[in-house]
Design an enzyme around this catalytic site. Structure first.
Site, mmCIF file in Angstrom:
data_model
loop_
_atom_site.group_PDB
_atom_site.id
_atom_site.type_symbol
_atom_site.label_atom_id
_atom_site.label_comp_id
_atom_site.label_asym_id
_atom_site.label_seq_id
_atom_site.Cartn_x
_atom_site.Cartn_y
_atom_site.Cartn_z
ATOM 1 N N ASP A 93 0.827 -1.199 0.000
ATOM 2 C CA ASP A 93 0.000 0.000 0.000
ATOM 3 C C ASP A 93 0.866 1.256 0.000
ATOM 4 O OD1 ASP A 93 0.498 0.962 2.696
ATOM 5 O OD2 ASP A 93 -0.765 -0.648 3.436
ATOM 6 N N ARG A 94 0.219 2.364 -0.205
ATOM 7 C CA ARG A 94 0.919 3.642 -0.402
ATOM 8 C C ARG A 94 1.923 3.951 0.704
ATOM 9 N NH1 ARG A 94 -2.244 9.479 -0.762
ATOM 10 N NH2 ARG A 94 -0.395 10.806 -0.925
#
Length: 224
Positions: A93-94
């Site tokens: 994820d980011r």
């Protein structure tokens, strides 16, 4: 090899080979980059060089090929690495940092992403508060989450700090590490993947990359 070459000459002499929709009759014709080659009307795909790139993903980087909002993607980090188009294997994820493999080898990518191959992953997790020994033991034993049981292979304190945990697992459920700690009331401040399928971050600074060695590629192929 000689037999194959002789056979190819036969196909050419019989008019079965076309390049850019023109029949080729000249023996030994050299195919150029961008040429469309057809044999008996079927397009022959050129052999693409297989590329394997390991990156140390920085925070605020998107694990997609493109981003409509203009944010940096992992492909931006390797845009000058090679001419071949590579894609990330799985996702981080980011806000998660650490190891991510990019490749154009579809076979390896598919197998590494499949749950049945039990790819080992280790994360270094930093929490907003100390993790109790009881919760650490509970994590090590695995937890029942909303989408089923989350099996954990090992969990222990890291760097002799109670708010840092190393967690080893094989499952690949979405945001699994963050959800494990959230389930017990902990907020993850930093999440870093430090080990993936036998590969480590050694000698790769944050935001940088390197190509896998031939030995590492063989290891992945043997593993998969």
């Amino acid at each position: 090899m000689a037999g194959q070459g002789h056979k190819a000459d036969e196909y050419i002499s019989e008019g079965l080979v076309m390049v850019n929709d023109e029949v080729i009759l000249a023996m030994g014709y050299r195919v150029q980059p961008g040429d469309v080659v057809k044999f008996k009307g079927e397009v022959i795909e050129p052999e693409t060089r297989k590329v394997y790139i390991l990156i140390n993903k920085p925070k605020n980087t998107i694990t997609t090929a493109t981003d409509p909002h203009g944010r940096m993607t992992v492909l931006d980090l390797v845009k000058d690495a090679c001419e071949e188009r590579v894609y990330p294997v799985g996702r981080l994820d980011r806000y998660t940092t650490g190891l991510l493999l990019l490749t154009n080898d579809g076979d390896i990518a598919k197998k590494l992403s499949h749950p049945s191959y039990n790819v080992k992953k280790i994360y270094h997790v930093t929490l907003e508060k100390d993790v109790t020994p009881a919760h650490l033991e509970e994590i090590s034993s695995g937890l029942d989450l909303e989408d089923g049981f989350a099996e954990v292979d090992a969990a222990s304190y890291a760097n002799n700090k109670r708010n840092e945990v190393g967690i080893e697992l094989h499952i690949g459920k979405n945001r699994i590490v963050r959800r494990i700690f959230a389930h017990l009331g902990y907020e993850v401040l930093r999440l870093d993947r430090v080990y993936y399928a036998g590969l480590t971050k050694k000698d790769i600074p944050r935001g940088m990359y390197r190509f896998l060695t031939p030995q590492e590629v063989l290891m992945l192929k043997h593993f998969t």
